[in-house]
Design a protein around this motif. Structure first.
Motif, mmCIF file in Angstrom:
data_model
loop_
_atom_site.group_PDB
_atom_site.id
_atom_site.type_symbol
_atom_site.label_atom_id
_atom_site.label_comp_id
_atom_site.label_asym_id
_atom_site.label_seq_id
_atom_site.Cartn_x
_atom_site.Cartn_y
_atom_site.Cartn_z
ATOM 1 N N VAL A 76 -30.825 -1.304 -55.743
ATOM 2 C CA VAL A 76 -32.043 -1.096 -54.796
ATOM 3 C C VAL A 76 -31.679 -1.575 -53.684
ATOM 4 N N ASN A 77 -31.871 -0.679 -52.575
ATOM 5 C CA ASN A 77 -31.492 -0.718 -51.098
ATOM 6 C C ASN A 77 -30.097 -1.086 -50.684
ATOM 7 N N GLU A 78 -29.703 -2.248 -50.230
ATOM 8 C CA GLU A 78 -28.399 -2.740 -49.924
ATOM 9 C C GLU A 78 -27.385 -2.725 -51.097
ATOM 10 N N VAL A 79 -28.087 -2.715 -52.393
ATOM 11 C CA VAL A 79 -27.279 -2.727 -53.513
ATOM 12 C C VAL A 79 -26.490 -1.614 -53.837
ATOM 13 N N VAL A 80 -25.164 -1.421 -53.732
ATOM 14 C CA VAL A 80 -24.459 -0.202 -53.765
ATOM 15 C C VAL A 80 -24.462 0.560 -55.150
ATOM 16 N N VAL A 81 -24.242 -0.608 -56.233
ATOM 17 C CA VAL A 81 -23.930 -0.147 -57.382
ATOM 18 C C VAL A 81 -23.909 -1.397 -58.245
ATOM 19 N N VAL A 159 -19.503 15.924 -46.224
ATOM 20 C CA VAL A 159 -20.094 14.741 -45.619
ATOM 21 C C VAL A 159 -20.173 14.943 -44.157
ATOM 22 N N ARG A 160 -18.686 15.011 -43.667
ATOM 23 C CA ARG A 160 -18.614 15.129 -42.006
ATOM 24 C C ARG A 160 -19.166 16.284 -41.599
ATOM 25 N N LYS A 161 -18.991 17.453 -42.369
ATOM 26 C CA LYS A 161 -19.676 18.691 -41.667
ATOM 27 C C LYS A 161 -21.050 18.531 -41.550
ATOM 28 N N VAL A 162 -21.946 17.797 -42.280
ATOM 29 C CA VAL A 162 -23.386 17.959 -42.238
ATOM 30 C C VAL A 162 -24.095 16.528 -41.717
ATOM 31 N N SER A 163 -23.260 15.836 -41.250
ATOM 32 C CA SER A 163 -23.589 14.332 -40.921
ATOM 33 C C SER A 163 -22.720 13.555 -40.169
ATOM 34 N N GLY A 164 -21.577 14.233 -39.502
ATOM 35 C CA GLY A 164 -20.643 13.435 -38.923
ATOM 36 C C GLY A 164 -20.067 12.132 -39.494
ATOM 37 N N HIS A 165 -20.144 11.136 -38.542
ATOM 38 C CA HIS A 165 -19.727 9.784 -39.087
ATOM 39 C C HIS A 165 -20.956 8.676 -39.492
ATOM 40 N N ARG A 166 -22.017 9.598 -39.407
ATOM 41 C CA ARG A 166 -23.420 8.539 -39.643
ATOM 42 C C ARG A 166 -23.343 7.762 -40.547
ATOM 43 N N PHE A 167 -22.900 8.397 -41.903
ATOM 44 C CA PHE A 167 -22.902 7.707 -43.115
ATOM 45 C C PHE A 167 -21.392 7.373 -43.611
ATOM 46 N N GLY A 168 -21.322 6.116 -44.256
ATOM 47 C CA GLY A 168 -19.818 5.830 -44.822
ATOM 48 C C GLY A 168 -19.867 6.286 -46.065
ATOM 49 N N ILE A 169 -18.489 6.680 -46.480
ATOM 50 C CA ILE A 169 -18.132 6.922 -47.622
ATOM 51 C C ILE A 169 -17.370 5.737 -48.481
ATOM 52 N N GLY A 216 -21.206 0.328 -42.483
ATOM 53 C CA GLY A 216 -19.977 0.272 -42.754
ATOM 54 C C GLY A 216 -19.898 0.228 -44.157
ATOM 55 N N ILE A 217 -18.352 0.339 -44.585
ATOM 56 C CA ILE A 217 -18.207 0.647 -46.087
ATOM 57 C C ILE A 217 -17.673 -0.745 -46.735
ATOM 58 N N GLY A 218 -17.916 -1.830 -46.015
ATOM 59 C CA GLY A 218 -17.406 -3.136 -46.629
ATOM 60 C C GLY A 218 -18.537 -3.336 -47.656
ATOM 61 N N THR A 219 -17.991 -4.190 -48.787
ATOM 62 C CA THR A 219 -18.909 -4.452 -49.808
ATOM 63 C C THR A 219 -18.335 -5.909 -50.508
ATOM 64 N N ARG A 220 -19.437 -6.572 -50.965
ATOM 65 C CA ARG A 220 -19.121 -7.823 -51.739
ATOM 66 C C ARG A 220 -19.765 -7.891 -53.189
ATOM 67 N N VAL A 221 -19.144 -8.478 -54.069
ATOM 68 C CA VAL A 221 -19.804 -8.859 -55.266
ATOM 69 C C VAL A 221 -20.456 -10.208 -55.240
ATOM 70 N N LEU A 222 -21.914 -10.190 -55.910
ATOM 71 C CA LEU A 222 -22.898 -11.414 -55.922
ATOM 72 C C LEU A 222 -22.153 -12.070 -57.023
ATOM 73 N N VAL A 228 -23.206 -5.324 -56.429
ATOM 74 C CA VAL A 228 -22.227 -5.012 -55.318
ATOM 75 C C VAL A 228 -23.282 -4.690 -54.099
ATOM 76 N N VAL A 229 -23.088 -5.368 -53.136
ATOM 77 C CA VAL A 229 -24.208 -5.244 -52.041
ATOM 78 C C VAL A 229 -23.054 -4.881 -50.708
ATOM 79 N N THR A 230 -23.682 -3.921 -49.973
ATOM 80 C CA THR A 230 -22.950 -3.969 -48.572
ATOM 81 C C THR A 230 -23.063 -5.102 -47.746
ATOM 82 N N THR A 231 -21.851 -5.309 -47.124
ATOM 83 C CA THR A 231 -21.673 -6.420 -46.383
ATOM 84 C C THR A 231 -22.656 -6.591 -45.122
ATOM 85 N N ASP A 232 -22.883 -5.375 -44.722
ATOM 86 C CA ASP A 232 -23.717 -5.300 -43.344
ATOM 87 C C ASP A 232 -25.136 -5.132 -43.569
ATOM 88 N N GLY A 233 -25.494 -5.073 -45.068
ATOM 89 C CA GLY A 233 -27.021 -5.036 -45.260
ATOM 90 C C GLY A 233 -27.381 -3.595 -45.426
#
Length: 278
Positions: A76-81, A159-169, A216-222, A228-233
């Motif tokens: 949910v939300n900032e939880v990636v996986v 991803v880059r074609k339709v959204s540039g660098h707005r989203f991180g992979i 950002g694409i940085g993550t950490r494990v709780l 796994v959550v994004t480090t920047d929320g």
């Protein structure tokens, strides 16, 4: 970059057996997605998913996997996986990914979808839409590419074609081979790499699962050692399908129509898995 572990090449009969696991996975996800509404707990989605597996005599390939305690991941939300279902109550405006799989007669299915609750944030809606379409472009690359790395190149290019660098992979979590086990060789990157990986060959089955984030694409494990959550929320989205590659084409094992409705606009017509040739 790519592991050189041994790849499992399936016969057509084995790929057709995988369709059953894929179909059950799809139906279980249908039910879990329908049950994902504001006010319910994430644990209730796990219950719904398990119920469909039980109806079909299937078992979960997530439950007990390296000690994982549930049949699905609900992120949910900032939880990636790898979000563990529990007492968290879903709220209006949440974005969540439901990831699950099934085992039928020893063969595995694996798929994930993103769900937007209530009136979503427009950027969340775009995030999910771009992730989903990137997955389908990656799948289409299986039909036209020569190497596993062509999937990741297609995902990143879209991803880059339709959204540039707005989203991180995300780069820390990737797709994978699937068959007699859930996670197998080869790794399937979601971005372009100099090493294009193994050649695509009939008999491969791959789980293609891009994960995109609003930041950002940085993550950490709780501390539970799973979540796994994004480090920047930043919020995240995950979409995934399991796909078979055979001598006559590709077939999306976890889509009821083999992926036809999404692939044909991209110039690819999925081909049902034929009988083995003598």
């Amino acid at each position: 970059m790519f592991g050189r572990r041994r790849i499992e090449y399936k016969t057509n009969a084995q790929l057709r057996a995988m369709r059953h696991a894929g179909a059950v996975t799809s139906q279980a996800l249908d039910a879990a997605v329908a049950a994902a509404v504001p006010g319910v707990t994430t644990a209730s989605l796990d219950d719904v998913f398990r119920g469909v597996l039980e109806e079909h005599g299937a078992t979960s390939n997530f439950l007990g996997y390296f000690g994982y305690p549930a049949a699905v991941c609900v992120s949910v939300n900032e939880v990636v996986v790898h979000g563990i279902p529990g007492e968290q109550v879903l709220q209006e405006g949440d974005i969540l990914s439901i990831d699950g799989g099934a085992i039928v007669d020893g063969w595995h299915g694996d798929s994930a979808r993103t769900v937007l609750l209530g009136r979503p944030d427009p950027v969340d809606a775009e995030l999910s839409a771009v992730t989903r379409s990137a997955m389908w472009h990656g799948i289409a690359a299986l039909a036209t590419g020569t190497h596993v790395g062509d999937v990741g190149a297609a995902v990143e290019d879209h991803v880059r074609k339709v959204s540039g660098h707005r989203f991180g992979i995300l780069e820390d979590y990737v797709g994978h081979g699937i068959g007699s086990k859930m996670h197998m060789a080869p790794d399937v990157l979601n971005y372009r790499a100099a090493d294009r990986g193994p050649r695509l060959r009939p008999g491969m089955a791959l789980a293609i699962e891009p994960m995109l984030v609003r930041g950002g694409i940085g993550t950490r494990v709780l501390e539970d050692e799973w979540t796994v959550v994004t480090t920047d929320g930043g919020r995240s989205s995950q979409w995934e399908h399991s796909v078979a590659l055979h001598a006559d084409g590709i077939w999306v094992l976890t889509a009821q129509d083999g992926g036809a409705s999404e692939l044909e606009p991209l110039g690819v017509t999925p081909v049902p898995i034929p009988e083995d040739r003598p």
